[in-house]
Structures are given as C-alpha cells and as structure tokens.
Design an enzyme around this catalytic site. Sequence first.
Site, PDB file in Angstrom:
ATOM      1  N   GLU A   1       2.431   0.724  -1.764  1.00 11.89           N
ATOM      2  CA  GLU A   1       2.282   1.386  -3.057  1.00 11.89           C
ATOM      3  C   GLU A   1       3.085   0.992  -4.214  1.00 11.89           C
ATOM      4  O   GLU A   1       4.005   1.805  -4.785  1.00 11.89           O
ATOM      5  CB  GLU A   1       2.548   3.114  -2.655  1.00 11.89           C
ATOM      6  CG  GLU A   1       1.107   3.605  -1.882  1.00 11.89           C
ATOM      7  CD  GLU A   1       1.192   5.083  -1.914  1.00 11.89           C
ATOM      8  OE1 GLU A   1       2.466   5.597  -2.196  1.00 11.89           O
ATOM      9  OE2 GLU A   1       0.153   5.511  -1.769  1.00 11.89           O
TER      10      GLU A   1
ATOM     11  N   GLU B   1      -4.962   3.106   3.709  1.00 12.97           N
ATOM     12  CA  GLU B   1      -4.619   4.627   3.933  1.00 12.97           C
ATOM     13  C   GLU B   1      -5.554   5.417   3.423  1.00 12.97           C
ATOM     14  O   GLU B   1      -5.864   5.375   2.032  1.00 12.97           O
ATOM     15  CB  GLU B   1      -3.153   4.861   3.200  1.00 12.97           C
ATOM     16  CG  GLU B   1      -1.976   4.542   3.924  1.00 12.97           C
ATOM     17  CD  GLU B   1      -0.788   4.890   3.345  1.00 12.97           C
ATOM     18  OE1 GLU B   1      -0.663   5.927   2.706  1.00 12.97           O
ATOM     19  OE2 GLU B   1       0.244   4.069   3.448  1.00 12.97           O
TER      20      GLU B   1
HETATM   21  C1  BGP Z   1       1.652   7.164   0.807  1.00 14.70           C
HETATM   22  C2  BGP Z   1       2.749   6.401   1.542  1.00 14.70           C
HETATM   23  C3  BGP Z   1       2.606   6.848   3.083  1.00 14.70           C
HETATM   24  C4  BGP Z   1       2.229   8.182   3.775  1.00 14.70           C
HETATM   25  C5  BGP Z   1       1.219   8.742   2.731  1.00 14.70           C
HETATM   26  C6  BGP Z   1       0.895  10.035   2.917  1.00 14.70           C
HETATM   27  O1  BGP Z   1       2.032   7.650  -0.514  1.00 14.70           O
HETATM   28  O2  BGP Z   1       2.523   5.050   1.941  1.00 14.70           O
HETATM   29  O3  BGP Z   1       3.993   6.303   3.548  1.00 14.70           O
HETATM   30  O4  BGP Z   1       3.287   9.073   3.675  1.00 14.70           O
HETATM   31  O5  BGP Z   1       1.205   8.721   1.319  1.00 14.70           O
HETATM   32  O6  BGP Z   1       1.676  11.129   2.255  1.00 14.70           O
HETATM   33  P1  BGP Z   1       2.705  12.131   2.543  1.00 14.70           P
HETATM   34  O7  BGP Z   1       3.297  11.613   3.841  1.00 14.70           O
HETATM   35  O8  BGP Z   1       3.536  12.366   1.576  1.00 14.70           O
HETATM   36  O9  BGP Z   1       1.614  13.205   2.789  1.00 14.70           O
END
Ligand code: BGP
Length: 490
Positions: A202, A384
């Site tokens: 990201e 993701e």
């Molecule tokens: C993205 C990241 C992850 C992960 C995911 C879910 O932004 O790359 O590391 O955590 O989001 O987000 P969250 O954990 O804030 O629900």
Amino acid sequence: MKQLPEGFLWGGATADFQYEGGFNEGGRGLLSHDFETDGSMENPRHHTFQMPDGTILKPRSSFSYADPVPNEAKPVFLDDEYYPSHQAVDFYHHYKEDIALMAEMGFNVFRFSICWSRIYPLGDEETPNEEGLKFYDEVISELEKHHMEPLITICHDEMPMHLALKYGGWSNRFVIDCYVKYCKTLFERYGKRCKYWLTFNEINAVRGFGPCGTKESDGKVRYQADHHMFVASAKAVILGHQMMPGSMFGTMYAMSELYPATCKPEDMFKRLQARRENWYFIDTMARGYYHPYAKSVWKHHGFDSLEITEEDKEILKEGQLDFVSFSYYRSNTVKKDDPWFNVGGSSNPYLENTPWGWPVDPLGLRHCMNEIYDRIQKPIFIVENGMGAIDQADENGYVEDDYRIDYLQKHLSAMADAINEDGVGCLGYTMWAPIDLVSLSTGEMKKRYGFIYVDMDDKGNGTLKRTKKKSFNWMKHIIETNGKALDEKL
Ligand code: BGP
C-alpha cells in the site's frame, strides 16, 4: 461461468507485525509498530504511540495521515499497556500448524511479509542477522512441503525503528541504500525458491510510514519520501531480475473504488483529480516515468517540484514493475467540496456497510480490475480482499460466518467476471487474512477476517488455539473447483 484459468493462484495474505509476534526473539530489532498500544475500546490510550513527554500520536489509519513526530523523539513502552505486535497471534511459533491449515484449504500461494528488522535489526549495519534469515528459510521450506508458492512482501508499512529515528525514514535518500542492501540479502538467500515479490505494501497509503517515517505529515517532504521509495523499488526490481531470472515484481496499492457523489460535472472532475492520487503511484512505478499530471498533484500539496535526478529517471524506466497488485476492501465517494485527498466523506445510499463502516461493493472490484488493466496492460494480482467482522465463537471456537462467505462469494464472482467476461489478466487472489490477526488500522483483535479463528482477545488473553470457521470448508470447495463452485447457490 465462474471457473478460473488453469494455474490461477489462490491463497491468503498476512503481514509480519500483525501476525508473527516473537518481537524480542531471534535477534529481531524494533519496529515503529512495536510501540502501538492495543485498540480495545476501554483503553484510554486507544491504539496510539506514547511519547516521553506524554504526547499521544496516532498511527496511520487507512485514510488519514499520522501526526508529525517531534524530531528524534522515541516513543516509550508503558508498563500497564499491551502492545499487540509483540505477540500478535504468534505465527513465529505456529507457522507449521498454520501453513498446514492453509494447505488443507488448497492454497497454492501464501503471501507474507518479511520483517525488515528481523533481517537487519537496525537497518544501517553491514551484516544481516542469521537467526532472522533462518526463520524465513524454515517458513519457505514449510510452504514448499505443501506446494505453496511464496509471495513475499519485502516491506509492509514498516521499517527498523532506528532508520526512522536516526534518518527520518524515507525522507532521507540514504534509506534507499539500506533497503537495497536488505533486498540483496533476501534475493541471495531465497532467490532460488521464490518467484513473486512485492517491493512495498500500500505504497500510496503509507506515505513515508506514519509517525516514525517522516517528520512532516504532508507536502514536499512526504512526496520526496515517496520518490525515494519509487527509486528503491525500481532498484530492487532491476537487481531482482539480474539475480533471479524469471522473478516477477509488483508493488501493492490501496485501491478502493471511487465514485463521484453525484453526476454533477464538478463532482466527476473531482473524482478524476482524486483518482490521480492513486494513478500517481501506479503510473510512475509500472510505466517508469512521472506523467505530466504529477505537477498538478504536487501543486495541490503546495510545491512545484521534487529532487529527481537524471539517474533516478533512468532507474525508474529500467525498474518497471512486472505486475500491478492491490488491496480492495470497499468503495468511496467524492464530491467537489471535499477537502483534497479526503475521499470517503459522503455515504453511498446504494451500499451496505461492514460493522466498521466500510461500504461493501463487489462490482467496484470488477471495475477497479478493469480500470487498472485497461490503463497499465500488465497482469494484475489481487493481494488483499476480505471482511473484518465481529465473530461469535461457540465454546469450541467454531464460528458460523455466513456474512463472510456472502462477502467473499460476491467479490470472487465479480473477480471471475472481470477475468472471464472482460478479459482482465489476473495472476491470482490472496484473501486478507486467512487466519485472524491484529487489525492494522484499529489495533483490535475483535476485527476478524480469517477462515481460521484464533482464541485471543484485544488484550492478548487466550489460548491462541486455531479453529476452522464455517468459511474454511466453503473456501476449500471454491478452490478445489477452481472457482466453478461460485455458481452454486449459497
Ligand atoms: C490493509 C493493510 C493490511 C490489513 C488490511 C485490513 O490496509 O495492508 O495490513 O490490515 O488493510 O485492514 P485493517 O486491519 O485495518 O482492518
């Protein structure tokens, strides 16, 4: 038909500081995340950094910037606080069990990040930490045993704390050398066994790695830091291609779908401008040059130019990415008067939200896939996607997560349509996160994504026992039919 092309990569994605734990084992150095308190609602210091003078700083959350850090000040550990990254859900000691469970689901790829400070505890020393290297040797061997392709994130929203504090993180060009040295170590050690690499996670959202990355929260310092990350990534790609023929490199972008809040031309134009905050990153790294609109992006952030050398330009050109990977969770809306780069302010009446207020928008995924592929014309990789929810486990740890199955069924179907109907070239899909782990944005354990339940609460209490949820077998069935079962009624 939802069946996917042969060789499609199915798997899950994780990040070290949210999953691994073992923060003071095997010679690992400290990361900025190690100082983040937990996100339980009853914690008055709710998911923050504590500075020695009592100041509270916030880590970055998906769409807001972190507060600036007073020069060189180092956060402190407080005795009465729980720090989720220290144990996370202890992949460090459970990797064999976890990888076996993922293999049982039929994964043929597993995305994990290597903890930079496990390999170079400080970041600027010359010799890597052998114990750290060994740990990932073992993880990769375990993946090989189960015929799973590693997909390695070299840098997931983090850096050794020492680099952040001593050099100001990515705002300092010197950090490029530290990163390239780290990459070289990884390629030497794992290059024969790993084909797919992501240089950053990201990159469009981290912007210099939050509180411990750069000393200013926006403007030229931040964009200069991004430029240094672009050069670092391109150098890694060039080096990786030389050292590991056949290797493939991507960088991961946060890609929510983005709509104009109305069909008013001004809202639509604002959408174009706001989208350029994403394209700026993808274009530069995947096409290898700054597009002319970059200047208008800089202007909006209050400056006219960056320090970009002729050599940097050559490196960007040579070190173009092989594929574009992204995370997709939700969509946003934008309208003319929204503050610059603060999208998501207006709600979308056509969509429902997750318990954390994220609009659920599967068609948006299909749209994003098309949008990226039309523009870049290189394979894409969804690395993701998933749903954070509050799971109610029974006394055996079993969760009936029909809501998660529903979310995934719709998103995977949209993905299959983009591939089969629209002709988008897509290498694979790694769901975030196959096993419950600590949330990045909230520091909670309660925000669960997994197919596998982990017995642990926001404060780290629990047995860490792993239990398959209902979605586990559902996903297994989708993978064993290579997507065909997506056509079956839920
Ligand atoms: C993205 C990241 C992850 C992960 C995911 C879910 O932004 O790359 O590391 O955590 O989001 O987000 P969250 O954990 O804030 O629900």
